[in-house]
Design an enzyme around this catalytic site. Structure first.
Site, PDB file in Angstrom:
ATOM      1  N   GLY C 145      71.529  41.739  81.747  1.00 35.65           N
ATOM      2  CA  GLY C 145      70.667  42.025  81.895  1.00 35.65           C
ATOM      3  C   GLY C 145      70.209  41.113  83.580  1.00 35.65           C
ATOM      4  N   CYS C 146      69.711  41.761  84.632  1.00 33.29           N
ATOM      5  CA  CYS C 146      69.113  41.250  85.645  1.00 33.29           C
ATOM      6  C   CYS C 146      67.628  39.994  85.189  1.00 33.29           C
ATOM      7  CB  CYS C 146      68.222  42.017  86.605  1.00 33.29           C
ATOM      8  SG  CYS C 146      67.005  43.219  85.633  1.00 33.29           S
ATOM      9  N   TYR C 147      66.817  40.884  84.486  1.00 31.85           N
ATOM     10  CA  TYR C 147      65.636  39.140  83.703  1.00 31.85           C
ATOM     11  C   TYR C 147      66.763  38.286  83.357  1.00 31.85           C
ATOM     12  CZ  TYR C 147      61.681  42.476  85.081  1.00 31.85           C
ATOM     13  OH  TYR C 147      61.109  43.407  86.123  1.00 31.85           O
ATOM     14  N   THR C 149      68.840  36.792  83.554  1.00 30.74           N
ATOM     15  CA  THR C 149      70.312  35.666  84.000  1.00 30.74           C
ATOM     16  C   THR C 149      69.095  35.107  84.819  1.00 30.74           C
ATOM     17  OG1 THR C 149      71.288  38.016  85.102  1.00 30.74           O
ATOM     18  CG2 THR C 149      71.446  36.623  86.490  1.00 30.74           C
ATOM     19  N   ALA C 150      67.948  35.615  85.588  1.00 30.93           N
ATOM     20  CA  ALA C 150      66.546  35.075  86.378  1.00 30.93           C
ATOM     21  C   ALA C 150      66.356  33.752  85.522  1.00 30.93           C
ATOM     22  CB  ALA C 150      66.144  35.107  86.772  1.00 30.93           C
TER      23      ALA C 150
END
EC number: 1.2.1.38
Lengths: 342, 342, 342, 342
Positions: C145-147, C149-150
């Site tokens: 997921g994008c979050y 990853t960050a």
């Protein structure tokens, strides 16, 4: 004086804006607020910025609900106002923020809207010649479109003074709220932020005949309009860049004098000092109009530029201003000329 | 082939963009990067998006530093390129992204820029008639202005085909990077977000004579231009809305045919299918140009609209495209037609 | 090597982004592009920024259409990937950009997604310990997921080095493209421009168990995560502000050393020089990650902040990076560390 | 009652906002408006949204000019208020929108501001326990910082009720007007649009000791604060995401009850219905505060989120609210709880 006002279509942007203004209007008491698909919901969930009305429940848009008010604002999809108005009788002042009653020419209406013409009501742009007289005491008001408001105020002084040729070329940039609150993919934040794009190019935008109507009336002859609207990455505001060839021998000074004269006593229209240009941020949430003109000697053209808030002066503020006139209230009651900036 | 390239003025937006493109150019090796007030600083602090160059130190912009490169890109304030070029000799290809060598008419230059005319270099808009021949093998290139790029590509096919009258009325919206990186109050984020505003109205914008030059050359007669630029709340992109009266008897089909012919083989200019309109987001970071036209029969006018990225096709991408031609490389080398959207 | 790739779900943001990257990937040839509700439409109308693919027609998302490719990227709504994968057999590499195969714990899946757990695939965040080994030669990849990853990249070095306590408090701001392209009223440009708002507060966001999974694996013990996502007025980008109490006696120097060691050889993760802070604009359209940390001595906490492009490193770039590893290609092939800024 | 008010520092954002509110305040008459570098200029050129004051000329900020007013608002750079106040004597109410008199602890002041402590004035956050009593009849008011306003209102009810542990972890996103109107490169529209970035990370932001002061007073013991501010791509608004561990055995119901009790009678603070979350757009230009809380059972933490307009409730609206109390006017006079949205 207590004016009891109802708002039909209170969940959309125009309805929300007229409620925002009416809450602060010292002579108005807000009665019914209605919606159709949203009936039964709390206004606080649909319009969370209207804190004082958060506990209000949307009622269905019916004649029963709208009856018994002094003023009824209609913020309905095109084509629905006539039926509602017919049921409400003649007692109440009906202020239609839709398009249904703006055009005098039935053929224009049918060409651009594709349905039978419902009629023509007094036109709520008080700054146009003769408009205030028609609005005083009126029981029906057709609120102008947002683009025709910006464009007519930018150009009519030049046309009324006979200083420009009868072909206007106009490009306007509008904030996205002008496209309404219905969810469409091309209006998503992801799509509009960082992007400028045109639409309705080539004469097809429905506001074109309304501009032609206003400018032709001012000029006393048929004015043609080439109008290109564009969508700008901002929620509110219209910047209209309007151009017309100056008549033979017309000078920059004559043009400026015409605008100074037209707007000397207008409470909401502000011709900026020379060298200063309109910006939509300066009229954000305000009923003010900023106007500036230039004369381009190399092309002998007038460039007239106006900035308005499309929801305030361009819709709901213009509606309240006209309501004030119709009811005999001071025209600026409940309306501000101060923008929320930066 | 290894082309060693220097960039003078690497801390600004044009300099940063040309570096962004050159890093990805398979035939280019980046040599000196220079600045003046920023000399000695790390590029990573000034252009944090250029990660592969983060450790580069800005050198001062001097002839010594710029010597010994195959290509030198100048991203300098107006008026500084001639002196630098004079010192560099004839060996290197010099690509000037400033205005100094764009105008053929010295009087135009002096009127709009207020300084003596430095000369005229081959003009880096390859899509114009005859441009590629002039660029092939050139040692000097004047990169067009961003607005003239957008406007010339939107209108020249109609002028070249003799289909429109010699008066163009143009409104363009530009992202704020077009105004550069120097900190000025009216360019603050607080001022520009949520706002549209015009500037340089009435014929005064310096890009006007460049548009006239290009369109007049295409038309074979003097074209007049009424140009109004506006600042839009987005960092990049230009949307140019251009209009001219169609000639007597000219039809929509003839207009479309002229554009289809002009752009049939162009790698970067994309005439959109009918019904689809340009959007600046679609060309964000790309060297592509989106164009669409409409014929407004009620006013007998052509409306031609283009979208470009002002920093890419409008400045640094156009510069690289012209460099490719001058060096005999395939014209699209290192350039993308894919935008970063949404 | 020619890798033939299909993209299922090509009309959405994740699908569009993976196509944007694949067009520029030197070893990839784009095969089928599919959609369901949009099948039969031109890609040029749905993704106008993908100019080189404008003439492609979307096919329906079926096993027949997706068969015969070396790689199939799935950009489908949650819950649909398993069925498609089951039909495709074992030949093709399947890269799932949805959530279906990210979580190892079936109970977590069922709690947060409300459907039966489909399984667990190799996890496509190569920078995590052991991830590259699991991805090499893999035939199935679950893109993070994008979050997560960050957040995982911001915090795992501190957890892996045992320097912080097992409770992380995280607030992240995401651009609106993270919410997808389906038209919903709260995602309209009019609603999101000028506004910051939270959602999924209090532990309910579906990316929370994925963060816990990654950080717990790095720490070798259960890490709890308090995660609050917010929607920011920008189309792309995630800024994750992550905080955890430093362990007893841990110093700022030890923390910095852990991050320097973790990212010394990573091609995409860039620990910024001290004093410089991440900005999402710097990684716009890039696969790079910017990270900076601070040690707050008054609270003895680590603050670790990362910036990514949610669609690139956070989705499609991460997918291509993992595909490269799985296929034995150089990991950075077709991926840029240069952002499109300003 | 006619209150004659002067505004020192009228060309900046805080000064402009207090003028915006004072124009609409029924008991206030605007006297001198002053600036230093801008003295002699028309307010209409500097604050074009303040149409009714467009013709006012900025006077220099001197004791002579500011004398003879009932109220003087100071919107000056930090460190300048004490000298001006000393010259004005005790007659006028002085409302300082700068930081000079906010902190009670001289050591805190000196550590964060690096200059001698000027003193402590009654603190203008009326919603805090005991604040109204201190403000009633006061002749000096220190207006809180924008972040401390948002954070203190989000968290003090939990601290005052003894329901959370004395360590708060806070991330806040602010619109760019919080950084002022001085032109700096990192605040250019080109830089901030499309970007989120942190600053003052790790305990260094000057508003941190003010938050600690307020929360510690509410808790009756020392509260530590880990505060990370971020810059968001919008002109106005603060969204503060605040978190603290719930005390042993504390329940979600107890937390909610504490907030309901604290804000039951507050005119400007609105605890949203469960399920609805704050958005800065909803309080744009308004003095309202939106608050919502969640209890995350998996981490046993309270998440309290507030949205304010940094210039209104966060600066100038808070200043007017406190002025009303000091002068014995109804607290809401001249202040709206309606946001300008969308």
């Amino acid at each position: 004086m207590v004016v009891r006002a109802a708002v039909a279509g209170a969940s959309g942007y125009a309805g929300g804006e007229v409620l925002r203004l009416l809450v602060g209007h010292p002579e108005v008491e807000i009665g019914a607020v209605t919606g159709n698909s949203n009936a039964g919901q709390l206004l606080g969930a649909l319009q969370p910025h209207l804190l004082p009305l958060a506990g209000r429940v949307l009622e269905p848009t019916t004649a029963e609900v709208l009856a018994g008010h002094d003023v009824v604002f209609l913020a309905l999809p095109h084509g629905q106002s006539a039926a509602v108005a017919a049921q409400l009788g003649d007692e109440a002042l009906i202020v239609d923020m839709g398009a249904d009653f703006r055009l005098a020419d039935a053929a224009d209406w049918e060409k651009f809207y594709g349905s039978p013409h419902a009629g023509t009501w007094p036109y709520g742009l008080p700054e146009l010649p003769g408009a205030r007289a028609a609005l005083a005491g009126a029981k029906r008001i057709a609120v102008p479109g947002c683009y025709p408001t910006a464009v007519s105020l930018a150009l009519f002084p030049a046309y009324a003074a006979g200083l420009v040729e009868p072909e206007a070329v106009i490009t306007a940039a509008s904030g996205t709220s002008g496209a309404g609150k219905a969810a469409k993919p091309h209006l998503l934040g992801s799509e509009v932020m960082g992007s400028m794009s045109p639409y309705g190019v080539g004469g097809g935008h429905r506001h074109t005949p309304e501009m032609i109507q206003n400018l032709s009336a001012a000029a006393g002859r048929r004015v043609s309009v080439s109008f290109t609207p564009t969508l700008a990455p901002m929620p509110r505001g219209i910047l209209a860049t309007c151009s017309a060839k100056a008549g033979p021998g017309v000078t920059a000074a004559e043009l400026r004098a015409a605008y100074e004269k037209a707007y000397a006593d207008e409470p909401f229209v502000h011709l900026l000092p020379e060298g200063q240009w309109p910006a939509t941020a300066a009229v954000h949430g305000s009923n003010a109009v900023q106007i500036q003109i230039a004369y381009d000697e190399s092309t002998h053209r007038l460039i007239a530029i106006s900035a308005i808030d499309n929801l305030t002066k361009g819709t709901a503020g213009g509606a309240v201003q006209s309501m004030n006139i119709a009811l005999g209230l001071p025209e600026s009651t409940g309306l501000s000329t101060i923008g929320v900036a930066p």
